[in-house]
Design a protein around this motif. Structure first.
Motif, PDB file in Angstrom:
ATOM      1  N   ASP A  55       0.841  -1.195   0.000  1.00 14.38           N
ATOM      2  CA  ASP A  55       0.000   0.000   0.000  1.00 14.38           C
ATOM      3  C   ASP A  55       0.883   1.254   0.000  1.00 14.38           C
ATOM      4  O   ASP A  55       1.917   1.274   0.672  1.00 14.38           O
ATOM      5  CB  ASP A  55      -0.871  -0.039   1.254  1.00 14.38           C
ATOM      6  CG  ASP A  55      -1.885   1.055   1.293  1.00 14.38           C
ATOM      7  OD1 ASP A  55      -1.840   1.862   2.244  1.00 14.38           O
ATOM      8  OD2 ASP A  55      -2.727   1.105   0.381  1.00 14.38           O
ATOM      9  N   PRO A  56       0.477   2.299  -0.724  1.00 11.52           N
ATOM     10  CA  PRO A  56       1.283   3.535  -0.733  1.00 11.52           C
ATOM     11  C   PRO A  56       1.476   4.136   0.656  1.00 11.52           C
ATOM     12  O   PRO A  56       2.524   4.711   0.946  1.00 11.52           O
ATOM     13  CB  PRO A  56       0.494   4.484  -1.626  1.00 11.52           C
ATOM     14  CG  PRO A  56      -0.420   3.634  -2.418  1.00 11.52           C
ATOM     15  CD  PRO A  56      -0.653   2.385  -1.628  1.00 11.52           C
ATOM     16  N   VAL A  57       0.487   3.975   1.512  1.00  8.18           N
ATOM     17  CA  VAL A  57       0.612   4.498   2.874  1.00  8.18           C
ATOM     18  C   VAL A  57       1.697   3.727   3.632  1.00  8.18           C
ATOM     19  O   VAL A  57       2.511   4.330   4.350  1.00  8.18           O
ATOM     20  CB  VAL A  57      -0.745   4.420   3.618  1.00  8.18           C
ATOM     21  CG1 VAL A  57      -0.600   4.821   5.071  1.00  8.18           C
ATOM     22  CG2 VAL A  57      -1.777   5.281   2.917  1.00  8.18           C
ATOM     23  N   GLU A  58       1.736   2.411   3.460  1.00 10.19           N
ATOM     24  CA  GLU A  58       2.772   1.602   4.102  1.00 10.19           C
ATOM     25  C   GLU A  58       4.155   2.002   3.598  1.00 10.19           C
ATOM     26  O   GLU A  58       5.107   2.093   4.378  1.00 10.19           O
ATOM     27  CB  GLU A  58       2.559   0.123   3.810  1.00 10.19           C
ATOM     28  CG  GLU A  58       1.344  -0.486   4.465  1.00 10.19           C
ATOM     29  CD  GLU A  58       1.125  -1.922   4.039  1.00 10.19           C
ATOM     30  OE1 GLU A  58       0.818  -2.732   4.922  1.00 10.19           O
ATOM     31  OE2 GLU A  58       1.272  -2.220   2.843  1.00 10.19           O
ATOM     32  N   LEU A  59       4.240   2.219   2.296  1.00  7.51           N
ATOM     33  CA  LEU A  59       5.527   2.631   1.727  1.00  7.51           C
ATOM     34  C   LEU A  59       5.964   3.980   2.284  1.00  7.51           C
ATOM     35  O   LEU A  59       7.141   4.183   2.599  1.00  7.51           O
ATOM     36  CB  LEU A  59       5.442   2.685   0.206  1.00  7.51           C
ATOM     37  CG  LEU A  59       5.348   1.332  -0.492  1.00  7.51           C
ATOM     38  CD1 LEU A  59       5.022   1.515  -1.964  1.00  7.51           C
ATOM     39  CD2 LEU A  59       6.630   0.558  -0.319  1.00  7.51           C
ATOM     40  N   ALA A  60       5.027   4.890   2.419  1.00  3.96           N
ATOM     41  CA  ALA A  60       5.370   6.202   2.964  1.00  3.96           C
ATOM     42  C   ALA A  60       5.820   6.074   4.420  1.00  3.96           C
ATOM     43  O   ALA A  60       6.757   6.758   4.847  1.00  3.96           O
ATOM     44  CB  ALA A  60       4.176   7.141   2.850  1.00  3.96           C
ATOM     45  N   ALA A  70      11.849  -4.182   3.953  1.00  2.00           N
ATOM     46  CA  ALA A  70      12.073  -5.618   3.774  1.00  2.00           C
ATOM     47  C   ALA A  70      11.040  -6.423   4.557  1.00  2.00           C
ATOM     48  O   ALA A  70      10.561  -7.460   4.089  1.00  2.00           O
ATOM     49  CB  ALA A  70      13.486  -6.000   4.204  1.00  2.00           C
ATOM     50  N   GLY A  71      10.666  -5.948   5.730  1.00  2.00           N
ATOM     51  CA  GLY A  71       9.644  -6.629   6.512  1.00  2.00           C
ATOM     52  C   GLY A  71       8.296  -6.624   5.801  1.00  2.00           C
ATOM     53  O   GLY A  71       7.587  -7.635   5.784  1.00  2.00           O
ATOM     54  N   LEU A  72       7.940  -5.496   5.196  1.00  2.00           N
ATOM     55  CA  LEU A  72       6.688  -5.413   4.436  1.00  2.00           C
ATOM     56  C   LEU A  72       6.717  -6.357   3.233  1.00  2.00           C
ATOM     57  O   LEU A  72       5.745  -7.063   2.965  1.00  2.00           O
ATOM     58  CB  LEU A  72       6.450  -3.979   3.964  1.00  2.00           C
ATOM     59  CG  LEU A  72       6.109  -2.954   5.038  1.00  2.00           C
ATOM     60  CD1 LEU A  72       6.110  -1.543   4.441  1.00  2.00           C
ATOM     61  CD2 LEU A  72       4.766  -3.276   5.655  1.00  2.00           C
ATOM     62  N   ARG A  76       4.063  -9.495   2.666  1.00  2.00           N
ATOM     63  CA  ARG A  76       3.113  -9.481   1.554  1.00  2.00           C
ATOM     64  C   ARG A  76       3.399 -10.540   0.498  1.00  2.00           C
ATOM     65  O   ARG A  76       2.500 -11.016  -0.163  1.00  2.00           O
ATOM     66  CB  ARG A  76       3.091  -8.111   0.878  1.00  2.00           C
ATOM     67  CG  ARG A  76       2.562  -6.994   1.714  1.00  2.00           C
ATOM     68  CD  ARG A  76       1.098  -7.206   2.081  1.00  2.00           C
ATOM     69  NE  ARG A  76       0.549  -6.069   2.770  1.00  2.00           N
ATOM     70  CZ  ARG A  76       0.692  -5.844   4.066  1.00  2.00           C
ATOM     71  NH1 ARG A  76       1.361  -6.688   4.807  1.00  2.00           N
ATOM     72  NH2 ARG A  76       0.167  -4.777   4.620  1.00  2.00           N
ATOM     73  N   TYR A  77       4.662 -10.878   0.324  1.00  2.00           N
ATOM     74  CA  TYR A  77       5.039 -11.797  -0.750  1.00  2.00           C
ATOM     75  C   TYR A  77       5.500 -13.158  -0.240  1.00  2.00           C
ATOM     76  O   TYR A  77       6.022 -13.952  -1.009  1.00  2.00           O
ATOM     77  CB  TYR A  77       6.112 -11.154  -1.632  1.00  2.00           C
ATOM     78  CG  TYR A  77       5.546 -10.010  -2.448  1.00  2.00           C
ATOM     79  CD1 TYR A  77       4.980 -10.237  -3.685  1.00  2.00           C
ATOM     80  CD2 TYR A  77       5.554  -8.718  -1.953  1.00  2.00           C
ATOM     81  CE1 TYR A  77       4.438  -9.201  -4.434  1.00  2.00           C
ATOM     82  CE2 TYR A  77       5.003  -7.674  -2.688  1.00  2.00           C
ATOM     83  CZ  TYR A  77       4.454  -7.924  -3.922  1.00  2.00           C
ATOM     84  OH  TYR A  77       3.908  -6.890  -4.646  1.00  2.00           O
ATOM     85  N   GLN A  78       5.319 -13.428   1.062  1.00  2.00           N
ATOM     86  CA  GLN A  78       5.713 -14.707   1.660  1.00  2.00           C
ATOM     87  C   GLN A  78       7.121 -15.138   1.251  1.00  2.00           C
ATOM     88  O   GLN A  78       7.339 -16.250   0.756  1.00  2.00           O
ATOM     89  CB  GLN A  78       4.721 -15.821   1.305  1.00  2.00           C
ATOM     90  CG  GLN A  78       3.563 -15.937   2.272  1.00  2.00           C
ATOM     91  CD  GLN A  78       2.455 -14.942   1.984  1.00  2.00           C
ATOM     92  OE1 GLN A  78       1.973 -14.915   0.880  1.00  2.00           O
ATOM     93  NE2 GLN A  78       2.070 -14.159   2.962  1.00  2.00           N
TER      94      GLN A  78
END
Length: 96
Positions: A55-60, A70-72, A76-78
């Motif tokens: 999500d753009p908010v997560e990236l921000a 890296a944690g995100l 998200r991508y297992q």
């Protein structure tokens, strides 16, 4: 100084080192952090193309922090942590 010039300088002469005060070091760190955040804002669209599940908010909110990003990616991508770290390092062009 070139190596030949160093040979000409007597051993008793010392070259002064650039000393920084604590406040100067803190100001430099704050400046570098602000630059990192500014660069990250410009990198968010590229990160969205690279990892569309984020999500753009997560990236921000990651604010350019390699470990948070890296944690995100890992969640998200297992992916394994090593795989996520590798992808993020490649994206940020940071040696692992």
């Amino acid at each position: 100084m070139t190596p030949t010039q160093q040979d000409d300088v007597p051993a008793s002469v010392t070259v002064p080192k650039v000393l920084r005060t604590r406040k100067q070091l803190q100001a430099a760190a704050v400046s570098e952090l602000a630059l990192l955040h500014a660069n990250w804002k410009r990198a968010i669209p590229g990160a969205q193309l690279r990892w569309p599940k984020l999500d753009p908010v997560e990236l921000a909110q990651a604010r350019g922090n390699m470990h948070r990003l890296a944690g995100l990616v890992q969640l998200r991508y297992q992916l394994t942590r090593e795989q996520a770290d590798q992808q993020v390092a490649e994206f940020l062009a940071v040696p692992v």
